[in-house]
Design an enzyme around this catalytic site. Structure first.
Site, PDB file in Angstrom:
ATOM      1  N   ASP A   1      -6.497   4.752   4.648  1.00 44.14           N
ATOM      2  CA  ASP A   1      -7.004   5.191   3.345  1.00 44.14           C
ATOM      3  C   ASP A   1      -8.176   4.319   2.928  1.00 44.14           C
ATOM      4  O   ASP A   1      -8.399   3.234   3.459  1.00 44.14           O
ATOM      5  CB  ASP A   1      -5.900   5.074   2.291  1.00 44.14           C
ATOM      6  CG  ASP A   1      -5.386   3.636   2.188  1.00 44.14           C
ATOM      7  OD1 ASP A   1      -5.954   2.855   1.406  1.00 44.14           O
ATOM      8  OD2 ASP A   1      -4.436   3.285   2.913  1.00 44.14           O
TER       9      ASP A   1
ATOM     10  N   ASP B   1      -9.166   2.104  -0.129  1.00 41.02           N
ATOM     11  CA  ASP B   1      -8.467   1.481  -1.242  1.00 41.02           C
ATOM     12  C   ASP B   1      -9.157   1.845  -2.552  1.00 41.02           C
ATOM     13  O   ASP B   1     -10.277   2.343  -2.582  1.00 41.02           O
ATOM     14  CB  ASP B   1      -8.449  -0.034  -1.057  1.00 41.02           C
ATOM     15  CG  ASP B   1      -7.335  -0.692  -1.831  1.00 41.02           C
ATOM     16  OD1 ASP B   1      -6.171  -0.350  -1.599  1.00 41.02           O
ATOM     17  OD2 ASP B   1      -7.628  -1.553  -2.681  1.00 41.02           O
TER      18      ASP B   1
END
Length: 286
Positions: free
Chosen positions: A209, A211
């Site tokens: 991902d 952040d």
């Protein structure tokens, strides 16, 4: 013990099994039990021990993992090298989900974790963390990953946060300003405990991902647990293939300084191995 292994692998979030034909071992240590049973199998004739650091059913949050017991149990099996994959967030727009980072530095932002085998003497030991990851294993990971066509980043600083919550946008921007590329919750104290036991240790961060606070694009949503799990599972076969390739290509000899990491760490007094001055105590609170 009759069952032995020379290579240990810790499974991160979403990574709960490595080999099919295994012997399951339930172990205990002076520091309490490890996270779960340890699965020992063979790769290329060598013993490989696998332990999911959060437990096989993901019941242990990062701050409650008994890191000392996990590393101790691995060493009791004969393990001298550790491969430690983790799910991790990206702090850089040019480091997308699906990329692999072979970290070379860390920043510790955890608290309250039992992070040493030398907590109260009589041996006072100061482990060097200047170069915390094994250079031989780092090179092996990069070479094997590139042979498999994976997007490998050579080096990166991981900031290790306490968790279990994710970072705020302000924290994420701050970590990026410190020079960190990767964010994770379990690298510390795992890597420094491996150093104290003079084990080789390498981290492979699978980026799951972006952040919070990394991208200004409003379409990039902050990280969620569902996103981490989805991306990790989508890349799990590639990660498992990389670890198995590393196991098959593992050099027979350790040509690195890891086996002597504590040789100059003791100040005054006598040098005692961790097992000679055990301070067991209870495991970290659940």
């Amino acid at each position: 013990m009759s069952t032995t292994a020379t290579l240990g692998v810790f499974g991160g979030s979403g990574f709960y099994r490595l080999l099919d034909d295994v012997e399951l071992l339930r172990m205990d240590t002076p520091f309490g039990p490890p996270s779960d049973e340890i699965a020992v199998g063979r790769v290329g004739g060598a013993g490989v021990a696998f332990l999911p650091r959060h437990g096989a059913r993901h019941t242990l949050p990062p701050g409650a993992i008994n890191y000392r017991a996990n590393l101790w149990a691995m060493r009791e099996l004969g393990v001298t090298r550790i491969i430690a994959p983790t799910a991790a967030g990206s702090l850089r727009p040019d480091l997308p989900p699906g990329a692999f980072v072979v970290c070379d530095q860390f920043i510790d932002r955890t608290w309250g974790r039992r992070d040493t085998y030398y907590p109260a003497g009589p041996t006072v030991a100061h482990a060097s963390a200047a170069d915390p990851y094994c250079p031989q294993l780092r090179r092996l990971a990069l070479d094997c990953g590139r042979e498999l066509g994976l997007a490998m980043r050579d080096g990166g600083t991981v900031v290790v946060i306490q968790g279990p919550r994710f970072a705020s946008r302000a924290e994420s921007r701050w970590y990026r300003s410190l020079g960190a590329e990767v964010i994770n919750m379990t690298q510390y104290p795992e890597l420094i405990l491996a150093r104290e036991l003079e084990l080789c240790y390498v981290n492979i961060s699978l980026i799951t991902d972006y952040d919070a606070g990394v991208e200004r694009d409003p379409s990039v949503a902050p990280v969620s647990a569902d996103e981490v799990t989805e991306v990790f599972e989508a890349n799990l076969a590639r990660l498992r293939g990389l670890i198995l390739r590393m196991a098959e290509r593992m050099p027979p000899e350790r040509e690195c300084p890891c086996s002597q990491a504590m040789a100059q760490a003791v100040v005054g007094g006598e040098r005692r191995a961790p097992e000679d001055q055990l301070e067991a105590g209870p495991p970290p609170p659940a």
